[in-house]
Write a protein that holds these residues in place. Structure first.
Motif, PDB file in Angstrom:
ATOM      1  N   TRP A  26      17.540  37.688   1.740  1.00  0.00           N
ATOM      2  CA  TRP A  26      18.671  36.968   2.314  1.00  0.00           C
ATOM      3  C   TRP A  26      18.637  35.507   1.899  1.00  0.00           C
ATOM      4  CZ3 TRP A  26      22.173  39.936   4.603  1.00  0.00           C
ATOM      5  CH2 TRP A  26      21.767  41.143   5.162  1.00  0.00           C
ATOM      6  N   THR A  27      19.785  34.865   1.841  1.00  0.00           N
ATOM      7  CA  THR A  27      19.834  33.428   1.620  1.00  0.00           C
ATOM      8  C   THR A  27      19.537  32.727   2.936  1.00  0.00           C
ATOM      9  OG1 THR A  27      22.206  33.339   2.084  1.00  0.00           O
ATOM     10  CG2 THR A  27      21.547  33.592  -0.217  1.00  0.00           C
ATOM     11  N   SER A  28      19.196  31.448   2.870  1.00  0.00           N
ATOM     12  CA  SER A  28      18.935  30.677   4.073  1.00  0.00           C
ATOM     13  C   SER A  28      20.244  30.431   4.816  1.00  0.00           C
ATOM     14  CB  SER A  28      18.303  29.338   3.713  1.00  0.00           C
ATOM     15  OG  SER A  28      17.082  29.540   3.075  1.00  0.00           O
ATOM     16  N   GLY A  29      20.150  30.296   6.100  1.00  0.00           N
ATOM     17  CA  GLY A  29      21.327  29.957   6.892  1.00  0.00           C
ATOM     18  C   GLY A  29      21.764  31.094   7.797  1.00  0.00           C
ATOM     19  N   TYR A  30      22.873  30.861   8.424  1.00  0.00           N
ATOM     20  CA  TYR A  30      23.416  31.851   9.334  1.00  0.00           C
ATOM     21  C   TYR A  30      24.925  31.669   9.421  1.00  0.00           C
ATOM     22  CZ  TYR A  30      23.348  27.942  12.594  1.00  0.00           C
ATOM     23  OH  TYR A  30      23.535  26.728  13.186  1.00  0.00           O
ATOM     24  N   TYR A  31      25.600  32.640   9.969  1.00  0.00           N
ATOM     25  CA  TYR A  31      27.053  32.600  10.112  1.00  0.00           C
ATOM     26  C   TYR A  31      27.393  33.103  11.501  1.00  0.00           C
ATOM     27  CZ  TYR A  31      31.982  33.595   9.253  1.00  0.00           C
ATOM     28  OH  TYR A  31      33.349  33.619   9.293  1.00  0.00           O
ATOM     29  N   ILE A  32      28.123  32.289  12.230  1.00  0.00           N
ATOM     30  CA  ILE A  32      28.535  32.674  13.574  1.00  0.00           C
ATOM     31  C   ILE A  32      30.050  32.496  13.656  1.00  0.00           C
ATOM     32  CG2 ILE A  32      28.438  32.123  16.024  1.00  0.00           C
ATOM     33  CD1 ILE A  32      25.609  31.136  15.592  1.00  0.00           C
ATOM     34  N   ASN A  33      30.722  33.502  14.149  1.00  0.00           N
ATOM     35  CA  ASN A  33      32.153  33.419  14.339  1.00  0.00           C
ATOM     36  C   ASN A  33      32.560  34.490  15.333  1.00  0.00           C
ATOM     37  OD1 ASN A  33      34.895  32.996  14.138  1.00  0.00           O
ATOM     38  ND2 ASN A  33      34.942  33.088  11.916  1.00  0.00           N
ATOM     39  N   THR A  34      33.558  34.192  16.105  1.00  0.00           N
ATOM     40  CA  THR A  34      34.112  35.189  16.999  1.00  0.00           C
ATOM     41  C   THR A  34      35.127  35.973  16.196  1.00  0.00           C
ATOM     42  OG1 THR A  34      33.824  33.689  18.853  1.00  0.00           O
ATOM     43  CG2 THR A  34      35.308  35.543  19.186  1.00  0.00           C
ATOM     44  N   VAL A  35      34.766  37.168  15.807  1.00  0.00           N
ATOM     45  CA  VAL A  35      35.581  37.958  14.891  1.00  0.00           C
ATOM     46  C   VAL A  35      36.979  38.196  15.442  1.00  0.00           C
ATOM     47  CG1 VAL A  35      35.788  40.181  13.727  1.00  0.00           C
ATOM     48  CG2 VAL A  35      33.567  39.050  13.874  1.00  0.00           C
ATOM     49  N   VAL A  36      37.081  38.565  16.673  1.00  0.00           N
ATOM     50  CA  VAL A  36      38.378  38.899  17.241  1.00  0.00           C
ATOM     51  C   VAL A  36      39.319  37.696  17.236  1.00  0.00           C
ATOM     52  CG1 VAL A  36      39.548  39.688  19.329  1.00  0.00           C
ATOM     53  CG2 VAL A  36      37.396  40.720  18.652  1.00  0.00           C
ATOM     54  N   GLN A  49      30.391  38.130   0.232  1.00  0.00           N
ATOM     55  CA  GLN A  49      30.434  38.083  -1.238  1.00  0.00           C
ATOM     56  C   GLN A  49      30.003  36.722  -1.761  1.00  0.00           C
ATOM     57  OE1 GLN A  49      30.974  40.694  -3.275  1.00  0.00           O
ATOM     58  NE2 GLN A  49      31.053  41.914  -1.418  1.00  0.00           N
ATOM     59  N   GLY A  50      30.219  35.665  -0.994  1.00  0.00           N
ATOM     60  CA  GLY A  50      29.864  34.315  -1.436  1.00  0.00           C
ATOM     61  C   GLY A  50      28.426  33.927  -1.193  1.00  0.00           C
ATOM     62  N   GLN A  51      27.649  34.774  -0.537  1.00  0.00           N
ATOM     63  CA  GLN A  51      26.257  34.455  -0.264  1.00  0.00           C
ATOM     64  C   GLN A  51      25.475  34.287  -1.567  1.00  0.00           C
ATOM     65  OE1 GLN A  51      24.552  34.062   3.004  1.00  0.00           O
ATOM     66  NE2 GLN A  51      26.693  33.501   3.019  1.00  0.00           N
ATOM     67  N   GLY A  52      24.704  33.220  -1.643  1.00  0.00           N
ATOM     68  CA  GLY A  52      23.852  32.979  -2.799  1.00  0.00           C
ATOM     69  C   GLY A  52      24.570  32.331  -3.968  1.00  0.00           C
TER      70      GLY A  52
END
Length: 54
Positions: A26-36, A49-52
């Motif tokens: 995995w790349t470093s970092g994280y992603y948080i979002n309220t999908v709904v 797709q944009g990771q890395g």
């Protein structure tokens, strides 16, 4: 979660390590979002797709 997933993938598919730079899955970092409320499948797919890249 990331480390558990990577370990299981390496266990089941050891050849994957040959295709990686170093040993990071995995790349470093994280992603948080309220999908709904703020995202949808297209937004999440673009993020994955944009990771890395850059």
């Amino acid at each position: 979660m990331k480390s558990l997933t990577a370990r299981e993938i390496f266990r089941l598919h050891p050849a994957v390590k040959r295709f990686l730079w170093g040993v990071k899955f995995w790349t470093s970092g994280y992603y948080i979002n309220t999908v709904v409320q703020y995202a949808n499948e297209e937004v999440i797919n673009k993020y994955v797709q944009g990771q890395g890249k850059g």
